[in-house]
Design a protein around this motif. Structure first.
Motif, PDB file in Angstrom:
ATOM      1  N   TRP A   1       0.814  -1.199   0.000  1.00 20.17           N
ATOM      2  CA  TRP A   1       0.000   0.000   0.000  1.00 20.17           C
ATOM      3  C   TRP A   1       0.854   1.258   0.000  1.00 20.17           C
ATOM      4  O   TRP A   1       0.520   2.248  -0.660  1.00 20.17           O
TER       5      TRP A   1
ATOM      6  N   SER B   1      -3.259   4.517  -5.900  1.00 22.57           N
ATOM      7  CA  SER B   1      -4.497   4.127  -5.236  1.00 22.57           C
ATOM      8  C   SER B   1      -5.309   5.291  -4.697  1.00 22.57           C
ATOM      9  O   SER B   1      -6.525   5.176  -4.538  1.00 22.57           O
TER      10      SER B   1
ATOM     11  N   SER C   1      -9.206  -4.974  -6.454  1.00 26.99           N
ATOM     12  CA  SER C   1      -8.514  -4.102  -5.507  1.00 26.99           C
ATOM     13  C   SER C   1      -9.501  -3.192  -4.792  1.00 26.99           C
ATOM     14  O   SER C   1     -10.656  -3.027  -5.214  1.00 26.99           O
ATOM     15  N   ASP C   2      -9.023  -2.571  -3.723  1.00 23.38           N
ATOM     16  CA  ASP C   2      -9.848  -1.637  -2.967  1.00 23.38           C
ATOM     17  C   ASP C   2     -10.322  -0.463  -3.813  1.00 23.38           C
ATOM     18  O   ASP C   2     -11.437   0.034  -3.637  1.00 23.38           O
TER      19      ASP C   2
ATOM     20  N   VAL D   1     -13.510  -1.117  -5.535  1.00 22.74           N
ATOM     21  CA  VAL D   1     -14.655  -1.093  -4.625  1.00 22.74           C
ATOM     22  C   VAL D   1     -15.025   0.351  -4.288  1.00 22.74           C
ATOM     23  O   VAL D   1     -16.206   0.728  -4.297  1.00 22.74           O
ATOM     24  N   ILE D   2     -14.026   1.171  -4.010  1.00 28.52           N
ATOM     25  CA  ILE D   2     -14.286   2.575  -3.668  1.00 28.52           C
ATOM     26  C   ILE D   2     -14.974   3.298  -4.824  1.00 28.52           C
ATOM     27  O   ILE D   2     -15.953   4.019  -4.642  1.00 28.52           O
TER      28      ILE D   2
ATOM     29  N   GLN E   1     -15.468  -8.113  -5.487  1.00 28.67           N
ATOM     30  CA  GLN E   1     -14.008  -8.132  -5.474  1.00 28.67           C
ATOM     31  C   GLN E   1     -13.496  -9.560  -5.588  1.00 28.67           C
ATOM     32  O   GLN E   1     -13.951 -10.456  -4.883  1.00 28.67           O
TER      33      GLN E   1
ATOM     34  N   TYR F   1      -8.278  -6.094   3.142  1.00 28.52           N
ATOM     35  CA  TYR F   1      -8.595  -4.760   2.680  1.00 28.52           C
ATOM     36  C   TYR F   1      -7.585  -3.778   3.262  1.00 28.52           C
ATOM     37  O   TYR F   1      -7.166  -3.898   4.408  1.00 28.52           O
ATOM     38  N   HIS F   2      -7.208  -2.788   2.476  1.00 22.33           N
ATOM     39  CA  HIS F   2      -6.283  -1.774   2.956  1.00 22.33           C
ATOM     40  C   HIS F   2      -7.008  -0.678   3.733  1.00 22.33           C
ATOM     41  O   HIS F   2      -6.394   0.038   4.509  1.00 22.33           O
ATOM     42  N   HIS F   3      -8.311  -0.531   3.507  1.00 24.98           N
ATOM     43  CA  HIS F   3      -9.088   0.490   4.187  1.00 24.98           C
ATOM     44  C   HIS F   3      -9.955  -0.170   5.261  1.00 24.98           C
ATOM     45  O   HIS F   3     -10.714  -1.094   4.970  1.00 24.98           O
TER      46      HIS F   3
ATOM     47  N   LEU G   1     -13.724  -1.400   4.910  1.00 27.18           N
ATOM     48  CA  LEU G   1     -14.113  -1.457   3.505  1.00 27.18           C
ATOM     49  C   LEU G   1     -14.251  -2.909   3.061  1.00 27.18           C
ATOM     50  O   LEU G   1     -13.366  -3.723   3.277  1.00 27.18           O
TER      51      LEU G   1
ATOM     52  N   GLU H   1     -17.818 -11.122  -2.386  1.00 27.18           N
ATOM     53  CA  GLU H   1     -16.432 -11.584  -2.375  1.00 27.18           C
ATOM     54  C   GLU H   1     -16.378 -12.944  -3.069  1.00 27.18           C
ATOM     55  O   GLU H   1     -17.211 -13.810  -2.810  1.00 27.18           O
TER      56      GLU H   1
END
Length: 204
Positions: free
Chosen positions: A23, A30, A157-158, A161-162, A173, A182-184, A187, A192
């Motif tokens: 990240w 991103s 990837s996140d 989704v965002i 995803q 998830y990186h967030h 989120l 899935e």
């Protein structure tokens, strides 16, 4: 290609990015455009356009060499696209990969038979409107008269989704490696799945 990205960053800034990974390394790609510019500036990148152009030049050559070798379709991809084509589902491609690279790969992998040219929007890695901003999804919704509630954003990837959520679309995803991370914080997509056949089962 993370090595190309890291090498160009190092050459431009004179900094060592070998300790940057995941990240942290990909934050400029991103994050939304203005936030991306701020990160690049803090790293010492004075001309982001020149940086992205050089990355694109090297990336094109590297992917052309790998096409058909390490860049191949997943085994479930053809059946997935055939199924959607058969039931009349419109498929659009929204990518932060520059159009010359994306089209080279799509032609080489035989995907252009499933997707109309007018249904493809590509960005040069990071520019206004690129994911995670929702512009491209909203543009496709308007272009084809498709309401948000009839739209599904599928990605791996996140940022997919965002962007989908920001456009009012449902989100799915793919976790090909089986790790649902998830990186967030907080989120998560509406769906899935670990392969495209699972996705078909979930949406039908």
């Amino acid at each position: 290609d993370s090595e190309i990205y890291r090498d160009v960053l190092s050459e431009i800034t004179g900094r060592d990015f070998s300790g940057y990974d995941g990240w942290k390394l990909y934050a400029p790609i991103s994050l939304p455009y203005q936030e991306s510019l701020s990160v690049l500036k803090s790293w010492g990148v004075e001309d982001p356009d020149a940086m992205w152009s050089e990355i694109a030049r090297r990336d094109y050559s590297a992917r052309r060499e790998r096409l058909g070798k390490s860049i191949v379709l997943y085994p479930d991809a053809k059946d997935f696209f055939e199924h959607l084509k058969g039931n009349g589902t419109r498929v659009c491609i929204l990518s932060n990969t520059p159009e010359p690279i994306a089209m080279m790969e799509m032609r080489g992998l035989g995907l252009t038979r499933y997707i109309e040219k007018n249904d493809i929007i590509c960005f040069r890695y990071k520019e206004p409107g690129s994911k995670p901003e929702p512009w491209a999804i909203k543009e496709m919704q308007q272009r084809h008269g498709i309401p948000p509630e009839r739209t599904l954003m599928v990605g791996d990837s996140d940022i997919d989704v965002i962007s989908g959520r920001s456009a009012g679309a449902a989100t799915a995803q793919l976790f090909r490696d089986g790790r649902h991370e998830y990186h967030h914080h907080g989120l998560g997509p509406d769906i899935e799945c670990e392969n495209l056949m699972e996705l078909l089962e979930a949406i039908e």
